[in-house]
Structure formats: C-alpha cells, structure tokens
Design a protein around this motif. Structure first.
Motif, PDB file in Angstrom:
ATOM      1  N   MET A   1       0.832  -1.206   0.000  1.00 46.28           N
ATOM      2  CA  MET A   1       0.000   0.000   0.000  1.00 46.28           C
ATOM      3  C   MET A   1       0.864   1.252   0.000  1.00 46.28           C
ATOM      4  O   MET A   1       0.547   2.252  -0.615  1.00 46.28           O
ATOM      5  CB  MET A   1      -0.920  -0.047   1.228  1.00 46.28           C
ATOM      6  CG  MET A   1      -1.797   1.183   1.383  1.00 46.28           C
ATOM      7  SD  MET A   1      -2.875   1.474  -0.008  1.00 46.28           S
ATOM      8  CE  MET A   1      -3.061   3.228   0.061  1.00 46.28           C
ATOM      9  N   GLU A   2       2.008   1.125   0.603  1.00 53.26           N
ATOM     10  CA  GLU A   2       2.852   2.314   0.687  1.00 53.26           C
ATOM     11  C   GLU A   2       3.315   2.790  -0.681  1.00 53.26           C
ATOM     12  O   GLU A   2       3.626   3.945  -0.881  1.00 53.26           O
ATOM     13  CB  GLU A   2       4.067   2.033   1.578  1.00 53.26           C
ATOM     14  CG  GLU A   2       3.715   2.154   3.030  1.00 53.26           C
ATOM     15  CD  GLU A   2       4.895   1.845   3.919  1.00 53.26           C
ATOM     16  OE1 GLU A   2       6.012   1.758   3.389  1.00 53.26           O
ATOM     17  OE2 GLU A   2       4.687   1.695   5.120  1.00 53.26           O
ATOM     18  N   VAL A   4       1.522   3.064  -3.218  1.00 54.02           N
ATOM     19  CA  VAL A   4       0.435   3.800  -3.900  1.00 54.02           C
ATOM     20  C   VAL A   4       0.120   5.071  -3.134  1.00 54.02           C
ATOM     21  O   VAL A   4      -0.069   5.043  -1.927  1.00 54.02           O
ATOM     22  CB  VAL A   4      -0.832   2.923  -3.990  1.00 54.02           C
ATOM     23  CG1 VAL A   4      -1.960   3.713  -4.639  1.00 54.02           C
ATOM     24  CG2 VAL A   4      -0.537   1.646  -4.752  1.00 54.02           C
ATOM     25  N   LYS A   5       0.090   6.168  -3.869  1.00 58.08           N
ATOM     26  CA  LYS A   5      -0.266   7.436  -3.240  1.00 58.08           C
ATOM     27  C   LYS A   5      -1.662   7.845  -3.710  1.00 58.08           C
ATOM     28  O   LYS A   5      -2.077   7.500  -4.823  1.00 58.08           O
ATOM     29  CB  LYS A   5       0.743   8.528  -3.633  1.00 58.08           C
ATOM     30  CG  LYS A   5       2.145   8.241  -3.161  1.00 58.08           C
ATOM     31  CD  LYS A   5       2.232   8.211  -1.646  1.00 58.08           C
ATOM     32  CE  LYS A   5       3.635   7.846  -1.179  1.00 58.08           C
ATOM     33  NZ  LYS A   5       3.646   7.296   0.188  1.00 58.08           N
ATOM     34  N   THR A   6      -2.315   8.632  -2.904  1.00 54.74           N
ATOM     35  CA  THR A   6      -3.695   9.007  -3.274  1.00 54.74           C
ATOM     36  C   THR A   6      -3.718   9.887  -4.527  1.00 54.74           C
ATOM     37  O   THR A   6      -4.718   9.975  -5.207  1.00 54.74           O
ATOM     38  CB  THR A   6      -4.387   9.762  -2.131  1.00 54.74           C
ATOM     39  OG1 THR A   6      -3.530  10.794  -1.681  1.00 54.74           O
ATOM     40  CG2 THR A   6      -4.731   8.833  -1.001  1.00 54.74           C
ATOM     41  N   GLN A   7      -2.587  10.532  -4.826  1.00 54.77           N
ATOM     42  CA  GLN A   7      -2.571  11.361  -6.036  1.00 54.77           C
ATOM     43  C   GLN A   7      -2.315  10.544  -7.302  1.00 54.77           C
ATOM     44  O   GLN A   7      -2.397  11.079  -8.401  1.00 54.77           O
ATOM     45  CB  GLN A   7      -1.495  12.456  -5.929  1.00 54.77           C
ATOM     46  CG  GLN A   7      -1.861  13.577  -5.002  1.00 54.77           C
ATOM     47  CD  GLN A   7      -1.758  13.158  -3.557  1.00 54.77           C
ATOM     48  OE1 GLN A   7      -0.943  12.293  -3.178  1.00 54.77           O
ATOM     49  NE2 GLN A   7      -2.607  13.730  -2.704  1.00 54.77           N
ATOM     50  N   ASP A   8      -1.986   9.303  -7.149  1.00 53.60           N
ATOM     51  CA  ASP A   8      -1.748   8.475  -8.340  1.00 53.60           C
ATOM     52  C   ASP A   8      -3.041   8.329  -9.133  1.00 53.60           C
ATOM     53  O   ASP A   8      -4.128   8.276  -8.572  1.00 53.60           O
ATOM     54  CB  ASP A   8      -1.252   7.079  -7.940  1.00 53.60           C
ATOM     55  CG  ASP A   8       0.167   7.142  -7.401  1.00 53.60           C
ATOM     56  OD1 ASP A   8       0.803   8.213  -7.547  1.00 53.60           O
ATOM     57  OD2 ASP A   8       0.614   6.138  -6.813  1.00 53.60           O
ATOM     58  N   SER A  10      -5.657   6.371 -11.250  1.00 52.71           N
ATOM     59  CA  SER A  10      -6.137   5.007 -11.465  1.00 52.71           C
ATOM     60  C   SER A  10      -7.117   5.024 -12.637  1.00 52.71           C
ATOM     61  O   SER A  10      -7.614   6.087 -13.044  1.00 52.71           O
ATOM     62  CB  SER A  10      -6.843   4.483 -10.219  1.00 52.71           C
ATOM     63  OG  SER A  10      -8.120   5.082 -10.106  1.00 52.71           O
ATOM     64  N   ASP A  13     -10.260   6.925 -12.454  1.00 57.27           N
ATOM     65  CA  ASP A  13     -10.276   8.389 -12.566  1.00 57.27           C
ATOM     66  C   ASP A  13     -10.599   8.834 -13.989  1.00 57.27           C
ATOM     67  O   ASP A  13     -10.843  10.018 -14.229  1.00 57.27           O
ATOM     68  CB  ASP A  13      -8.902   8.959 -12.187  1.00 57.27           C
ATOM     69  CG  ASP A  13      -8.616   8.781 -10.703  1.00 57.27           C
ATOM     70  OD1 ASP A  13      -9.579   8.843  -9.916  1.00 57.27           O
ATOM     71  OD2 ASP A  13      -7.448   8.568 -10.357  1.00 57.27           O
ATOM     72  N   ARG A 103     -12.885  11.517 -12.842  1.00 55.00           N
ATOM     73  CA  ARG A 103     -12.344  12.743 -12.248  1.00 55.00           C
ATOM     74  C   ARG A 103     -11.375  13.408 -13.218  1.00 55.00           C
ATOM     75  O   ARG A 103     -10.593  14.258 -12.834  1.00 55.00           O
ATOM     76  CB  ARG A 103     -11.622  12.397 -10.933  1.00 55.00           C
ATOM     77  CG  ARG A 103     -12.522  11.747  -9.899  1.00 55.00           C
ATOM     78  CD  ARG A 103     -11.678  11.117  -8.802  1.00 55.00           C
ATOM     79  NE  ARG A 103     -10.985  12.095  -7.995  1.00 55.00           N
ATOM     80  CZ  ARG A 103      -9.695  12.043  -7.660  1.00 55.00           C
ATOM     81  NH1 ARG A 103      -8.960  11.027  -8.075  1.00 55.00           N
ATOM     82  NH2 ARG A 103      -9.137  12.981  -6.938  1.00 55.00           N
TER      83      ARG A 103
END
Lengths: 543, 368
Positions: A1-2, A4-8, A10, A13, A103
């Motif tokens: 999990m580390e 992957v960042k929330t700004q990546d 997917s 999106d 998004r």
C-alpha cells in the motif's frame, strides 16, 4: 500500500474504462495494435486459477502468469471511448464503458488548459427538437406530393439587390440589364462546412470533396464545399472542379499564398469566398492546428514549418467592421473580378444582429452572405473551456437576424446561413427545414460529414480527440498508418447517400406545407411545444 | 375555396349580371358574403368619371366624421348616392346603417399636382378615413378613386342583392368592368375588409385560393408601401404585389407572373432573358406565391387579367361573345350569362399562361 499514493491516477479516474473478458480473448493483439491512443497494453498478470482437465471433475489449483490486455492509467494515454478495440476484436472480448465517476477533467490540467476536438459537451440542448412542422395543408389547400411534384430547392449565395436597385432598362418592350449586378450563385441549401486539409486527413478531405463533386455531376444537386482555412491542392484549383468550392480565408491566411499564385491559372471561378471571422465552437479564438498534425503535405500547402499553427483571433489590420467591408470584402471581390460572391462567417454572439445590420447597410453592397455558427459547432482543436463555456446557440440568432432584416424590409438581401449542431441527432433535413422556416436561406454542416466518414465522436465526451493527431478513424490525423484506415470511396458514398436522403426528406417536409420552393421565413409553418421557445421565436405555442 | 368572376363588356353591365355569373357556382362558395368592384362607371356616376368616388359603409356618426374630415381637407362634395335599402324581413345580411357613394372634387390647390401626386392624395385620404373609422369602430372605407365603386357586405349574396335592389336594372348603376366574389373571408376573421376584391390606386384584384407564403409576403410588403396594410386576408398580398410590380417598379405586366410564380431555375437557365428573370426571382423572393391560386385583376387602364398558380391547382375559364368577356372559376357561371357563346372558344389557361383582355375585348394569351 505504501507504494500507492492518493494522487496516483487510477483507471477509475478516467472517463472510460475498458471492460475486458480474458476468457474470450485469443491474444491476437488486434486491439492493442489498433488503439492509436496507446490506452491499452499487453501485460503479464499473475493469476490463481482452478482447472479441471480430466473427464471427471478433478479441480486443480494453479498459479500462472498469463498475458492480458490492460488499460493504461494515464492522463495522457487514456481511453477516449472510441471503440476501435471492440471493432477489431474477433471475439467480443473488449470494449470501453463510460465511467460516471470520472475525475479526469479535474485532474488533467497539469500541462495547462485541456485541449480537445469535437463540440460542446455541456450545451447540447436541442431547441429544434421542440419545434414541429405544424402547419399542414389540410383541405384549405392541398399538400403536394413529395414523390411526384417538382421542387425548386435552391438558395442564393451572393448579395441580392432590392428590386428598385436592379439596373433594368426597357428595350423592345422587354427589360434588359443595363449594368452588372453583384454575383449571386443559386446553390443547394446545404453547404459542406469549412474543414481544412490539416484538420482533416487528406483522405477525409478528398472523400468530402469527391462526394461534393459527385452530387453536382451525377445527382444534379449544386452542393458547395468550403475549403477550410488551409488552402487547396493546386491541381484542384486549376481544374474545372473549382467551381464547386468556396475558398475560405481565415485570420491565419493559411494557404492563400498558393491560392493567389493559382488565380491566373484558374480555368473557372470558385463558387465563393468565405471570410472566417469566428467559429461557433470557440468564438474569439483563431484556428488551431497542433504540430502533431502539421505533416509534410500540410507544410507544403500552407507554406509553413512543422509547428503548432495558431491563427490569431482577429484578422490583423482589421479594427472595425467598416474596415472589414472596405478592405477584405473589396479586395477579395476585386481578386476575382467581382464575379465571385464573398460571404462572411461569424460565431453566433449576442452581437450578431449588430453585425448583420452593419452588413445590410454597407454602402458597397458587397457582402454576399452571413454565416452564423452556433455553439454546437465542431472544431478540430480548442481549449475545452472555450468549447463548453463560450458561444451562443444559433437557432434564435438566425431568427433575430432575419427579423432585424424584416423590420427594415431588407430580408433576403444578404442570405443567412446557419450552422453549428445541424444534424446533431442524425436528421439534418428536419433541422435545416426548421432553420429555413425561421429565416435561414440554408445551413452548413461539418460534423455530420465526418460522422458519415466514420467519426464516432459525440457531445457526451466520446473520442473528441481530433486535436491529438491520433484519430482512430483516419479522419482528423495526418499519420499515414491511421489515414489508411479510411476508405475514400466508401466514405464519399456515405455522404452522397446521406445528402440524397436529405433531399428526399426535405421534400417530405415541403410537400405537406404545400411549398415547392424553399419556405424561407415561413415561421407560420412551425409550432413549438415549449412556450418559452415559441415566445422567443415568434411561433405558435401548442400543447 | 372561393369562386371568383368578372365581366368586361363593351356596353355597360348591371351588377345583376355579375350575380347571375356567380350564383350557379354557389356549390363551390358558401354564400356568406358579396363583394364587387365596378370600374368605368355609367348610370348616375357617368357625369363624374374623373372625380374621385368614395365607397364606404358606416354608422351615422361615421358619416359625420368623414364629412368633417373631407370638409376640413377642402374636398368638395359633388354628388352622392345613398341606396335606400329593401328592409324586408328575413333577409340574410349583416347590414351597416349607411352605404355611401359620394363623388368629390379635389381641393382647388390640388389642380397643379401631377398625376402621381394626385394619386398619393387619394390614397392618403382613404387611409386616413379608414383609420378614422377603424379607431372609432364606426365604419369601413373601401375605395376612393375616380370611376370606381366598391360594395361589400356579409350575408347571402341573393339577399344582399335584394337589400340593395341589385336585381332591378333601373339604369342607375352599371359599369364596363365588374369583378365579383360571393364569400366572406374563410380562413381568418369575418371582417368586411377581408372580402375580396381588393382595391388600391386603380388596381382591383380577387383571388381564389390559398397563399401559403402569406407570412413572408406580408412581412415583406409591410415595408414596401404605406398602402399595403390590413392583411385581413392572404389574398391581399396578390394585389399589393401587382401594385408594386406595375405601379411602383413600373415593370411591364409580363413580369408580374415572373414575380408571383417564378419559373424553376432549370427553366430560367434555358431562357435568353435569364439574367433578368434570375434577378427578379432573387430580389423579390419574398413576393413569390406558393399554393393553389387563381387571380382575376383589373388594371388602372381597365385591362383585365387572369392567371393561375404554377401547378394549376385552381380552375378558371374565360368565355366571350360579341360584346362581353367573362371570367369565372366554373364554366356553369359563363353558361348562365352567355349561353349562346361559342364554347369551343372558351379558354382554360394553364399554369404558365397569363390572359390579358384589353378594352376592345381582344384576348391576349401569352406564356410566362
């Protein structure tokens, strides 16, 4: 999990998600090869599967590494929903699905404003669909027979004088022309709108041109095609077919070096000249041809290096409408010996009536047509903010301009042509007919033509990638491999068939209102089921 | 659909002849009204042929208003005919209190005016009177022109004729040209102004049919001339176009047909005068008539014309004997008033023809 960042980014999106059925996939690779956007790729995936190969069930758990097709999660190489993968897949194993949770618009401004092609995705309202041809000849007068009566479907292109200004003199009891009058060509009320060589592939442009010539030579329909800003092949300009083309001059003046040089060698006059002041899809913006599409032949025709070609928003040197009339109209009229009508195309705007009034009152009587392009018009490339948030609907604007002329008794003197969204729902004839009843002399279409060639773009965000140079249909690209996908003859045939059906449908609408010539200004033939629209356009409200 | 008719004669004709022309055609019209314009008058008006004749229907107050207006504008009354009606019970007529036919002399200082200026004075006066009576709701002014009498009323034409004693030829009322129609407005409101024939500056016209380009005709004509008003009926557009082409543009009569039913572009292309015809078609596109029609008109010089729409969707026939030419929607009308004519010489004009009858009753028949 580390990792992957929330700004990546997917796949979720993006505006489109690929639905892939690994069980049907034969790994032929056609989809990946055909995706011009590189939005899918082959990847190896670790899978945990249970198989049973014996005649009796004997489940066996295996870990395997298998090749699969995977969507790329990227804001540059993203799926546009064009469906080319689905088209080429022999096994129905893959297709794009619209993602309601996209998004993408929010996230993809890292490289500045979003640019795209197509038309507005926000203001695709259909005024024309709440208008009905409601004045049907019933008993008071007979309807005509669309199949057996003759119809005179022609529209003027050129400056029409008032009857009192006609230079008639009597000779042996008959009137004759004492002097010349401004040129007027009577053409089919459907003009193939300006799409340049550059915005379109050579094949796509050729297909449209071929259809235009065929409709004239074989079907007797004097359809005219605007060259778009970007010139024309010299051989075509020096051929007899030039008479079917309206040469466009826009703010970049691209292609006019060659046009001017070709003038002495022209064997016939062009059908007209169209000065493009603005475009409905991106009013206030000049033309935009991204470097990706400035291929060698485009460089040659336009006389430019490989670079993004941004036409300025204005014709340089024109600071007022008076100048426009005096300088541009006069010089372009002079260039062709005052034998060729010169018209002007503007984006529909709150100021359109003022522009039209100015043109109607110009003392030179030199403007041969006013083309109004609405917000629903298409473009090869524009900022998305312009496409979605600037512009003006064309329907009421045509009506406003027509009524402004009526008020002054000048209707018909400068023909009105409306465009931008004509045929959006597939029936251009109904749209054209209603526009004409509201006061247009004719309509111009662009998007419909490329849709007939195979364009799958729409106003719900599908494809809209004309600006990328990667048009999967070979229409809005200069990439030779993509261009080859387009069959010129088949494309031209689709357009010809559509226009022939358009002609038949136009007659099917003219017949019941009892008209054998175009009902320009016959607002009494229309009714609306929308009170606001009826009030605005001055037609009957019905329910 | 209406039925229309007209009579042109070498000898003055009484209106009863026009009624006899129309009544056999009554299955086609609906006997809802009667309207006629008489030109080149004889009988009691023969003394004042060059003096403008006012035709109006009004109330007593309306009559007073008109008299005051005419007095204040120095028109001098010369003669007057106010029919004494037959008010027997049971007549189907929505009569107005007064029907006034009055000759005036021009104010003295108008004698120096040119013909055109005089025509303008007459038109302006009629328009002013019409407005006066219309605003007050006191009556209708139909024509104000030398040697022209207009009568219009709502009701059964037979009863209207009885009311005005039109069945009895006492010699007081006759003309060499009569254009007649026996129906009130059918498509729009029943108002007296809507009944054709219509009259404007010497031009009289009635039409049988439908003008599907009414809206665009009307929108265009409104800005062409101050006399193009009313538009209570779509047939008025035909008159205004006739007036515009002949009186305003001063084009020969041949070009009227080219304006209202222009040739298809393919046919224009084959013509020697294609540049002129194309120019006409494009400059006067908004005067084109589309729809089924037949027109009968009288010109200021008393020539009478008739023509049809471009698809010949409305009938018309012309018959002739020694002293008379009559035009009617149906041949039964001609059979009634001239049963002994040579029917083989009847003319049924086609969609591209125009028939012009001159004052010697010579019938010209030419192709558009």
């Amino acid at each position: 999990m580390e990792a992957v960042k929330t700004q990546d980014i997917s796949v979720n999106d993006l505006a489109w998600k690929i639905e892939y059925h690994a069980d049907r996939c034969t790994m032929c690779g056609s989809c990946v090869a055909s995706c011009s956007f590189k939005a899918i790729k082959v990847e190896t995936q670790a899978q945990s599967i249970v198989v049973s190969t014996d005649s009796q069930p004997k489940p066996e758990h295996r870990h395997v590494a298998r090749p699969i097709i995977k969507q790329v999660a990227s804001l540059t190489d993203f799926c546009r929903g064009c469906g080319m993968c689905e088209k080429v897949c022999p096994n129905n194993a893959i297709h794009p699905v619209r993602n309601p949770d996209s998004r993408k618009t929010l996230l993809s401004k890292d490289a500045g404003p979003i640019k795209r092609g197509g038309r507005t995705n926000l203001n695709a309202q259909r005024t024309l669909d709440s208008i009905i041809v409601g004045r049907i000849s019933q008993m008071t007068d007979p309807s005509l027979d669309a199949a057996r009566h003759t119809f005179d479907i022609r529209s003027p292109f050129g400056r029409v004088l008032s009857a009192k200004e006609l230079p008639f003199q009597m000779k042996d009891g008959k009137m004759v022309m004492a002097t010349k009058t401004p040129p007027v060509n009577w053409i089919y009320p459907l003009i193939f709108s300006d799409m340049s060589i550059g915005a379109l592939s050579t094949r796509a442009w050729e297909a449209v041109a071929l259809a235009c010539a065929y409709l004239n030579e074989k079907c007797g329909l004097p359809v005219r095609m605007s060259s778009g800003e970007g010139g024309m092949p010299v051989k075509l300009m020096e051929s007899d077919y030039l008479k079917y083309f309206i040469l466009q001059i826009a703010s970049g003046h691209f292609g006019w070096n060659r046009i001017v040089k070709a003038i002495p060698h022209m064997v016939t006059d062009p059908a007209g000249v169209l000065i493009k002041i603005g475009q409905g899809a991106k009013p206030g913006d000049g033309g935009l041809l991204p470097a990706a599409k400035v291929a060698e032949h485009v460089q040659a025709i336009r006389g430019v290096p490989k670079a993004t070609l941004s036409s300025p928003p204005n014709h340089q040197g024109l600071y007022s409408i008076e100048e426009s009339v005096q300088k541009m109209h006069l010089s372009l009229n002079a260039a062709f010996g005052f034998r060729v009508p010169v018209a002007i195309k503007c984006a529909a705007s709150a100021t359109s009536v003022s522009v039209y009034n100015n043109l109607l009152r110009d003392p030179y009587k030199i403007c041969g047509g006013f083309f109004i392009d609405g917000i629903q018009g298409g473009t090869g490339a524009a900022n998305e903010v312009s496409l979605d948030h600037t512009g003006h609907p064309v329907v009421s604007k045509i009506r406003d301009c027509y009524l402004a002329a009526v008020k002054q008794g000048l209707q018909g003197q400068i023909p009105l042509y409306g465009g931008g969204g004509i045929g959006m729902t597939g029936n251009a004839a109904a749209d054209a007919f209603k526009m004409m009843c509201l006061g247009a002399n004719g309509v111009f279409v662009g998007k419909v033509l490329i849709q007939l060639l195979g364009c799958v773009g729409n106003e719900q965000g599908r494809c809209n990638s004309c600006n990328t140079g990667k048009c999967p249909m070979g229409i809005c690209t200069q990439d030779p491999r993509l261009v080859k996908r387009l069959d010129i003859d088949k494309g031209a045939q689709k357009i010809v068939d559509y226009v022939l059906a358009f002609d038949a449908e136009l007659k099917k609408l003219m017949a019941p209102i009892g008209n054998s010539s175009i009902p320009v200004g016959r607002s009494d033939a229309l009714v609306s089921t929308d009170k606001a629209i009826a009030d605005k356009l001055g037609i009957q409200y019905v329910c | 659909m209406c039925r229309i008719g007209s009579i042109k004669s070498k000898v003055p004709v009484h209106p009863s002849k026009a009624l006899h022309l129309m009544l056999p055609q009554q299955e086609g019209h609906d006997n809802s009204g009667f309207a006629m314009v008489m030109q080149d008058l004889y009988g009691i008006f023969s003394t004042y042929k060059d003096k403008p004749l006012l035709s109006m229907a009004c109330t007593q107050k309306g009559n007073q208003m008109v008299e005051e207006y005419m007095d204040s504008h120095n028109f001098v009354q010369l003669a007057e005919w106010i029919p004494v009606p037959n008010k027997e019970p049971g007549l189907d007529i929505q009569a107005m209190p007064y029907y006034v036919f009055r000759n005036y002399d021009f104010p003295e200082h108008y004698n120096e005016l040119s013909q055109k200026e005089k025509e303008d004075v007459l038109l302006n006066t009629r328009l002013a009177l019409r407005k006066l009576l219309e605003d007050a709701g006191e009556g209708y002014v139909y024509s104000f022109w030398p040697d022209v009498l207009t009568l219009k009323e709502i009701g059964d034409p037979r009863d209207i004729a009885t009311y005005f004693h039109l069945w009895e030829d006492n010699g007081c009322l006759s003309a060499k040209n009569i254009v007649v129609q026996c129906r009130q407005n059918t498509n729009y409101d029943i108002v007296r102004y809507a009944a054709h024939p219509f009259f404007l500056q010497g031009y009289t016209l009635c039409a049988n049919g439908e003008n599907t380009f009414y809206t665009k005709n009307k929108e265009f004509q409104k800005s062409l001339h101050r006399g193009y008003i009313g538009f209570e009926s779509d047939s008025q557009c035909f008159l205004y176009t006739l007036h515009y082409v002949l009186h305003e543009l001063k084009w020969p009569i041949n070009y009227y047909k080219h304006v209202i039913t222009p040739l298809p572009f393919e046919e224009i292309e084959k013509r020697e005068d294609k540049d002129v015809l194309t120019a006409i078609r494009q400059s006067l596109a908004h005067l084109e008539i589309n729809g089924p029609n037949t027109i009968i008109a009288t010109l200021p010089d008393h020539r009478m014309i008739t023509c049809c729409d471009s698809k010949k969707l409305r009938p018309v026939v012309i018959g002739q004997d020694e002293n008379t030419v009559a035009i009617a929607s149906e041949v039964c009308g001609l059979n009634e008033i001239m049963p002994d004519r040579d029917m083989t010489k009847d003319i049924y004009p086609n969609e591209r023809e125009v028939i012009v009858i001159d004052n010697e009753l010579e019938v010209q028949r030419w192709k558009q």
